[in-house]
Design a protein around this motif. Structure first.
Motif, mmCIF file in Angstrom:
data_model
loop_
_atom_site.group_PDB
_atom_site.id
_atom_site.type_symbol
_atom_site.label_atom_id
_atom_site.label_comp_id
_atom_site.label_asym_id
_atom_site.label_seq_id
_atom_site.Cartn_x
_atom_site.Cartn_y
_atom_site.Cartn_z
ATOM 1 N N ARG A 77 -19.933 -12.102 -14.001
ATOM 2 C CA ARG A 77 -19.842 -10.774 -13.358
ATOM 3 C C ARG A 77 -19.221 -9.750 -14.311
ATOM 4 N NH1 ARG A 77 -19.453 -13.897 -8.598
ATOM 5 N NH2 ARG A 77 -17.269 -14.428 -8.923
ATOM 6 N N TRP A 80 -21.695 -9.070 -17.288
ATOM 7 C CA TRP A 80 -22.849 -8.225 -16.921
ATOM 8 C C TRP A 80 -22.407 -6.776 -16.760
ATOM 9 C CZ3 TRP A 80 -27.207 -9.795 -18.371
ATOM 10 C CH2 TRP A 80 -27.698 -11.086 -18.131
ATOM 11 N N CYS A 144 -31.633 -4.819 -17.502
ATOM 12 C CA CYS A 144 -31.849 -5.120 -16.080
ATOM 13 C C CYS A 144 -32.891 -6.234 -15.945
ATOM 14 C CB CYS A 144 -32.317 -3.845 -15.372
ATOM 15 S SG CYS A 144 -32.510 -4.048 -13.606
ATOM 16 N N HIS A 147 -31.404 -9.593 -17.016
ATOM 17 C CA HIS A 147 -30.465 -10.050 -15.980
ATOM 18 C C HIS A 147 -31.260 -10.623 -14.801
ATOM 19 C CE1 HIS A 147 -26.528 -8.938 -13.552
ATOM 20 N NE2 HIS A 147 -27.003 -10.130 -13.206
ATOM 21 N N ASN A 151 -31.111 -14.100 -12.913
ATOM 22 C CA ASN A 151 -31.031 -14.183 -11.441
ATOM 23 C C ASN A 151 -32.110 -15.130 -10.902
ATOM 24 O OD1 ASN A 151 -28.975 -12.308 -11.383
ATOM 25 N ND2 ASN A 151 -30.265 -10.561 -10.832
ATOM 26 N N TYR A 168 -25.024 2.078 -12.836
ATOM 27 C CA TYR A 168 -24.030 1.900 -13.912
ATOM 28 C C TYR A 168 -23.541 3.236 -14.473
ATOM 29 C CZ TYR A 168 -24.755 -3.007 -13.453
ATOM 30 O OH TYR A 168 -24.797 -4.269 -12.919
HETATM 31 C C1 LIG Z 1 -25.868 -13.580 -20.582
HETATM 32 C C2 LIG Z 1 -25.513 -14.371 -19.334
HETATM 33 C C3 LIG Z 1 -26.136 -15.581 -19.106
HETATM 34 C C4 LIG Z 1 -25.784 -16.349 -17.992
HETATM 35 N N1 LIG Z 1 -26.361 -17.577 -17.825
HETATM 36 C C5 LIG Z 1 -25.979 -18.345 -16.774
HETATM 37 C C6 LIG Z 1 -26.505 -19.655 -16.635
HETATM 38 O O1 LIG Z 1 -27.334 -20.112 -17.442
HETATM 39 N N2 LIG Z 1 -26.063 -20.412 -15.582
HETATM 40 C C7 LIG Z 1 -25.136 -19.939 -14.673
HETATM 41 O O2 LIG Z 1 -24.764 -20.654 -13.742
HETATM 42 N N3 LIG Z 1 -24.648 -18.683 -14.791
HETATM 43 C C8 LIG Z 1 -25.035 -17.890 -15.815
HETATM 44 N N4 LIG Z 1 -24.513 -16.623 -15.945
HETATM 45 C C9 LIG Z 1 -23.677 -16.078 -14.885
HETATM 46 C C10 LIG Z 1 -24.570 -15.500 -13.750
HETATM 47 O O3 LIG Z 1 -25.573 -14.635 -14.273
HETATM 48 C C11 LIG Z 1 -23.766 -14.682 -12.732
HETATM 49 O O4 LIG Z 1 -22.992 -13.709 -13.421
HETATM 50 C C12 LIG Z 1 -22.833 -15.476 -11.861
HETATM 51 O O5 LIG Z 1 -23.557 -16.522 -11.231
HETATM 52 C C13 LIG Z 1 -22.209 -14.589 -10.755
HETATM 53 O O6 LIG Z 1 -23.296 -14.067 -10.003
HETATM 54 P P1 LIG Z 1 -23.197 -12.899 -8.952
HETATM 55 O O7 LIG Z 1 -24.136 -13.270 -7.813
HETATM 56 O O8 LIG Z 1 -21.801 -12.575 -8.573
HETATM 57 O O9 LIG Z 1 -23.836 -11.597 -9.615
HETATM 58 P P2 LIG Z 1 -24.122 -11.269 -11.157
HETATM 59 O O10 LIG Z 1 -25.458 -11.844 -11.541
HETATM 60 O O11 LIG Z 1 -22.947 -11.624 -11.987
HETATM 61 O O12 LIG Z 1 -24.277 -9.692 -11.112
HETATM 62 C C14 LIG Z 1 -23.133 -8.859 -10.888
HETATM 63 C C15 LIG Z 1 -23.611 -7.618 -10.179
HETATM 64 O O13 LIG Z 1 -24.551 -6.952 -11.002
HETATM 65 C C16 LIG Z 1 -25.565 -6.357 -10.188
HETATM 66 N N5 LIG Z 1 -26.864 -6.883 -10.652
HETATM 67 C C17 LIG Z 1 -27.536 -7.975 -10.229
HETATM 68 N N6 LIG Z 1 -28.683 -8.103 -10.886
HETATM 69 C C18 LIG Z 1 -28.749 -7.065 -11.755
HETATM 70 C C19 LIG Z 1 -29.708 -6.650 -12.711
HETATM 71 N N7 LIG Z 1 -30.848 -7.302 -12.890
HETATM 72 N N8 LIG Z 1 -29.437 -5.553 -13.425
HETATM 73 C C20 LIG Z 1 -28.311 -4.856 -13.240
HETATM 74 N N9 LIG Z 1 -27.368 -5.193 -12.354
HETATM 75 C C21 LIG Z 1 -27.596 -6.289 -11.607
HETATM 76 C C22 LIG Z 1 -25.270 -6.714 -8.744
HETATM 77 O O14 LIG Z 1 -24.555 -5.631 -8.169
HETATM 78 C C23 LIG Z 1 -24.363 -7.908 -8.883
HETATM 79 O O15 LIG Z 1 -23.474 -8.012 -7.787
HETATM 80 C C24 LIG Z 1 -24.828 -15.848 -17.063
HETATM 81 C C25 LIG Z 1 -24.218 -14.620 -17.303
HETATM 82 C C26 LIG Z 1 -24.546 -13.878 -18.427
HETATM 83 C C27 LIG Z 1 -23.861 -12.565 -18.696
#
Ligand SMILES: Cc1cc2nc3c(=O)[nH]c(=O)nc-3n(C[C@H](O)[C@H](O)[C@H](O)COP(=O)(O)OP(=O)(O)OC[C@H]3O[C@@H](n4cnc5c(N)ncnc54)[C@H](O)[C@@H]3O)c2cc1C
Length: 186
Positions: A77, A80, A144, A147, A151, A168
């Motif tokens: 989180r 990102w 985006c 990401h 997702n 953002y």
């Molecule tokens: C480079 C990278 C690679 C990762 N690889 C993995 C992995 O292989 N395995 C794993 O378990 N976790 C991985 N993660 C972590 C995962 O992506 C999430 O950050 C984590 O699971 C928390 O998810 P979250 O649902 O809180 O939202 P997050 O995915 O962390 O997103 C945070 C917030 O960003 C916003 N958001 C969501 N999608 C988008 C988008 N497409 N563009 C812009 N904003 C958006 C939303 O408001 C969301 O609440 C990775 C993170 C990064 C930075």
């Protein structure tokens, strides 16, 4: 009658030098060859300027596996948020140097990402979707999109990238200039 003489000190010195040079050469080759679990991100050369050290940007992932799922999600989180904010603050019309800097940053972000298995996965995504750094909107939409690829692989909701600019907007107001057309940075 000729006297059988042993090797001269000069000969021994040259031989020693040659052996040491050989050992140094072989060990440097060994160090620069990645081991089986240290795969590098193989990216076409055309992605980089001649001035950029490609092997530095696309070498093996550096961090180990991050087993703790809570830490992984928190890190994700925060990362990102930072990543998208970098794109949102990137110039609308970057110079070639600025575009190249952002591209290099993205590859190093991937290489050094503190969750090793995430970094491996993200490296595969960079091969498929190379960073787009020709403008702020190109970079923001690209980020985006990648990401969303993460997702998708984690069965999370897909974000609507049409809203990326507003989402953002860090509240940093319009870019101020110092009168010469250059941005004020402090
Ligand atoms: C480079 C990278 C690679 C990762 N690889 C993995 C992995 O292989 N395995 C794993 O378990 N976790 C991985 N993660 C972590 C995962 O992506 C999430 O950050 C984590 O699971 C928390 O998810 P979250 O649902 O809180 O939202 P997050 O995915 O962390 O997103 C945070 C917030 O960003 C916003 N958001 C969501 N999608 C988008 C988008 N497409 N563009 C812009 N904003 C958006 C939303 O408001 C969301 O609440 C990775 C993170 C990064 C930075």
């Amino acid at each position: 009658m000729p006297v059988a003489r042993g090797p001269t000190p000069r000969f021994i010195f040259i031989l020693l030098g040659a052996v040491l040079t050989g050992i140094f050469f072989l060990s440097s080759i060994h160090k620069s060859t990645p081991s089986a679990h240290q795969t590098s991100t193989s990216i076409p050369t055309k992605q980089f300027d001649a001035s950029v050290d490609r092997s530095l940007l696309t070498g093996h992932v550096i961090a180990p596996k991050l087993g703790n799922e809570t830490a992984k999600a928190e890190l994700g989180r925060a990362a990102w948020k930072y990543f998208h904010t970098v794109m949102a603050r990137f110039p609308d019309e970057p110079t070639a140097d600025e575009s190249s800097a952002l591209k290099s940053y993205v590859y190093l972000f991937q290489r050094l990402y503190p969750c090793g298995e995430c970094a491996e996965h993200f490296g595969e995504l960079l091969k498929e979707f190379p960073p787009q750094t020709s403008s702020r909107s190109a970079a923001a939409v690209w980020a985006c999109h990648v990401h969303n690829q993460v997702n998708k692989s984690l069965n999370k909701e897909i974000f609507d990238c049409a809203n990326i600019g507003d989402f953002y907007d860090c509240g940093c107001a319009d870019d101020e200039t110092d009168g010469s057309g250059k941005k004020k940075v402090n």
